[in-house]
Design an enzyme around this catalytic site. Structure first.
Site, PDB file in Angstrom:
ATOM      1  CB  ALA A  65       4.257   1.941  13.035  1.00 55.31           C
ATOM      2  N   GLY A 109       4.813   7.013  12.477  1.00 57.72           N
ATOM      3  CA  GLY A 109       5.670   6.830  13.651  1.00 57.72           C
ATOM      4  C   GLY A 109       7.034   7.470  13.466  1.00 57.72           C
ATOM      5  CD  GLU A 112       2.993   9.121  15.859  1.00 54.37           C
ATOM      6  OE1 GLU A 112       3.159   8.071  15.202  1.00 54.37           O
ATOM      7  OE2 GLU A 112       2.089   9.257  16.687  1.00 54.37           O
ATOM      8  CD  GLU A 132       0.019   7.978  11.750  1.00 58.16           C
ATOM      9  OE1 GLU A 132      -0.341   8.990  11.114  1.00 58.16           O
ATOM     10  OE2 GLU A 132       1.024   7.955  12.489  1.00 58.16           O
TER      11      GLU A 132
HETATM   12  N1  COA Z   1       5.901  -0.530   7.116  1.00 58.35           N
HETATM   13  C1  COA Z   1       6.413  -1.626   6.554  1.00 58.35           C
HETATM   14  N2  COA Z   1       7.099  -1.607   5.399  1.00 58.35           N
HETATM   15  C2  COA Z   1       7.240  -0.423   4.794  1.00 58.35           C
HETATM   16  C3  COA Z   1       6.714   0.763   5.325  1.00 58.35           C
HETATM   17  C4  COA Z   1       6.021   0.690   6.560  1.00 58.35           C
HETATM   18  N3  COA Z   1       5.521   1.764   7.164  1.00 58.35           N
HETATM   19  N4  COA Z   1       7.016   1.792   4.495  1.00 58.35           N
HETATM   20  C5  COA Z   1       7.703   1.254   3.475  1.00 58.35           C
HETATM   21  N5  COA Z   1       7.848  -0.073   3.659  1.00 58.35           N
HETATM   22  C6  COA Z   1       8.500  -1.053   2.781  1.00 58.35           C
HETATM   23  C7  COA Z   1       7.654  -1.353   1.563  1.00 58.35           C
HETATM   24  O1  COA Z   1       6.687  -2.327   1.866  1.00 58.35           O
HETATM   25  C8  COA Z   1       8.712  -1.830   0.599  1.00 58.35           C
HETATM   26  O2  COA Z   1       9.045  -3.157   0.926  1.00 58.35           O
HETATM   27  P1  COA Z   1       9.073  -4.295  -0.255  1.00 58.35           P
HETATM   28  O3  COA Z   1      10.159  -3.818  -1.185  1.00 58.35           O
HETATM   29  O4  COA Z   1       9.426  -5.546   0.497  1.00 58.35           O
HETATM   30  O5  COA Z   1       7.720  -4.272  -0.866  1.00 58.35           O
HETATM   31  C9  COA Z   1       9.922  -0.972   0.931  1.00 58.35           C
HETATM   32  O6  COA Z   1       9.699  -0.473   2.249  1.00 58.35           O
HETATM   33  C10 COA Z   1      10.080   0.206   0.000  1.00 58.35           C
HETATM   34  O7  COA Z   1       8.848   0.929   0.009  1.00 58.35           O
HETATM   35  P2  COA Z   1       8.054   1.332  -1.336  1.00 58.35           P
HETATM   36  O8  COA Z   1       6.634   1.581  -0.962  1.00 58.35           O
HETATM   37  O9  COA Z   1       8.323   0.336  -2.397  1.00 58.35           O
HETATM   38  O10 COA Z   1       8.826   2.702  -1.692  1.00 58.35           O
HETATM   39  P3  COA Z   1       8.254   3.941  -2.487  1.00 58.35           P
HETATM   40  O11 COA Z   1       9.431   4.816  -2.721  1.00 58.35           O
HETATM   41  O12 COA Z   1       7.448   3.486  -3.668  1.00 58.35           O
HETATM   42  O13 COA Z   1       7.195   4.652  -1.484  1.00 58.35           O
HETATM   43  C11 COA Z   1       6.484   5.530   0.639  1.00 58.35           C
HETATM   44  C12 COA Z   1       7.667   5.218  -0.303  1.00 58.35           C
HETATM   45  C13 COA Z   1       7.074   6.026   1.954  1.00 58.35           C
HETATM   46  C14 COA Z   1       5.610   6.626   0.034  1.00 58.35           C
HETATM   47  C15 COA Z   1       5.620   4.262   0.877  1.00 58.35           C
HETATM   48  O14 COA Z   1       6.527   3.209   1.219  1.00 58.35           O
HETATM   49  C16 COA Z   1       4.608   4.393   1.956  1.00 58.35           C
HETATM   50  O15 COA Z   1       3.562   4.994   1.750  1.00 58.35           O
HETATM   51  N6  COA Z   1       4.869   3.789   3.148  1.00 58.35           N
HETATM   52  C17 COA Z   1       3.934   3.730   4.237  1.00 58.35           C
HETATM   53  C18 COA Z   1       3.789   5.080   4.898  1.00 58.35           C
HETATM   54  C19 COA Z   1       2.793   4.993   6.046  1.00 58.35           C
HETATM   55  O16 COA Z   1       1.621   4.777   5.857  1.00 58.35           O
HETATM   56  N7  COA Z   1       3.306   5.196   7.258  1.00 58.35           N
HETATM   57  C20 COA Z   1       2.512   5.198   8.453  1.00 58.35           C
HETATM   58  C21 COA Z   1       2.515   3.841   9.051  1.00 58.35           C
HETATM   59  S1  COA Z   1       1.582   3.844  10.579  1.00 58.35           S
END
Ligand code: COA
Length: 258
Positions: A65, A109, A112, A132
């Site tokens: 999400a 999400g 999910e 989460e």
């Molecule tokens: N919501 C909003 N933005 C998100 C996102 C999310 N769940 N997941 C990734 N993004 C965005 C990042 O903020 C980043 O944006 P920016 O370039 O404007 O800063 C872009 O997507 C790329 O993500 P980044 O974190 O730089 O890539 P990465 O390869 O270093 O890491 C992940 C990838 C998936 C490990 C990391 O993005 C992450 O942990 N995301 C959240 C996962 C999460 O907690 N999901 C559950 C949400 S309820």
């Protein structure tokens, strides 16, 4: 219909729905969720669609999400908006088979959403997780319920409590994923699987989906009775006559969805 966060193409009776927020790794914001519910509902009603394939990009099916959109919300806002409720329920009401084709991150999400589909095929780069807890929340679109039913309590607890990521091979071993392909072949393979389903009787495919889903919803005795009655009911169709005649005549069946 044109969407801002999705690309939808229909070809050979398969609707390919691609999540398209590359800058946010396909994070599910409210726009994407409402467009997705609308697109899947439209595909369900479209006579030119028999199977739906839902996918993301090579890097991410969906990284969860949209944290940026959710971060400042209060309890009363998400409660009154029923955040993700109506969209998840609309997707759950789709009667046609939906296959999730997952490459890269499939988190929160995103995981999910993949589990809301009927089955998941994955590229070998796929990473599944319910992280989460790292954000101080719990899954809210079925994660604690569907993952537990799919992989059992122990692994589900592990995933939700540690927030760790699971590779494709482990996801296949524990039953979250039905098949794993090299990521470069994933879309070719999933379209091949979709075509296999397209060739079946569409009536029978819908009945199969209802029967299997019943297994998640009810007691064994009720589920067995439901299945047996559906089995009996299909003898009222032309497609049952055609399917069995074709087998006995050693030819391919020509189903007419009648
Ligand atoms: N919501 C909003 N933005 C998100 C996102 C999310 N769940 N997941 C990734 N993004 C965005 C990042 O903020 C980043 O944006 P920016 O370039 O404007 O800063 C872009 O997507 C790329 O993500 P980044 O974190 O730089 O890539 P990465 O390869 O270093 O890491 C992940 C990838 C998936 C490990 C990391 O993005 C992450 O942990 N995301 C959240 C996962 C999460 O907690 N999901 C559950 C949400 S309820």
């Amino acid at each position: 219909m044109a969407y801002e966060t999705l690309i939808v193409e229909v070809e050979d009776y398969v609707a390919l729905v691609r999540l398209n927020r590359p800058d946010a790794l396909n994070a599910l914001n409210s726009r994407l969720m409402s467009e997705l519910a609308a697109a899947l509902t439209a595909a369900d009603r479209d006579d030119n669609v028999r199977v739906i394939v839902l996918t993301g990009s090579e890097k991410a099916f969906a990284a969860g999400a949209d944290v940026r959109e959710m971060a400042g919300k209060s309890f009363t806002e998400v409660f009154f908006d029923n955040l993700f409720g109506p969209e998840a329920e609309a997707i759950g009401r789709v009667r046609k088979p939906i296959i999730a084709a997952v490459s890269g991150y499939c988190l929160g999400g995103g995981c999910e959403l993949a589990m809301l589909c009927d089955f998941i095929v994955a590229g070998d780069t796929a990473k599944f997780g319910q992280p989460e807890i790292n954000l101080g929340i719990v899954a809210g679109m079925g994660g604690t319920q569907r993952l537990t039913r799919l992989v059992g309590k122990s692994k589900s607890m592990d995933m939700h409590l540690t927030g760790r990521f699971m590779e494709a091979a482990e996801a296949e071993r524990c039953g979250l994923v039905s098949r794993v392909f090299p990521s470069k072949d994933l879309m070719t393979e999933v379209m091949r699987i979709a075509q296999k389903i397209v060739e079946k009787s569409a009536v029978t495919a819908l009945v199969v989906k209802e029967c299997v889903n019943r297994a998640q919803e009810t007691t064994l005795a009720e589920g067995l009775l439901f299945e047996r009655r559906m089995f009996h009911a299909l003898f009222a169709t032309d497609d049952q006559k055609e399917g069995m005649a074709a087998f006995l005549e050693k030819r391919q069946p020509q189903f007419r969805d009648k």
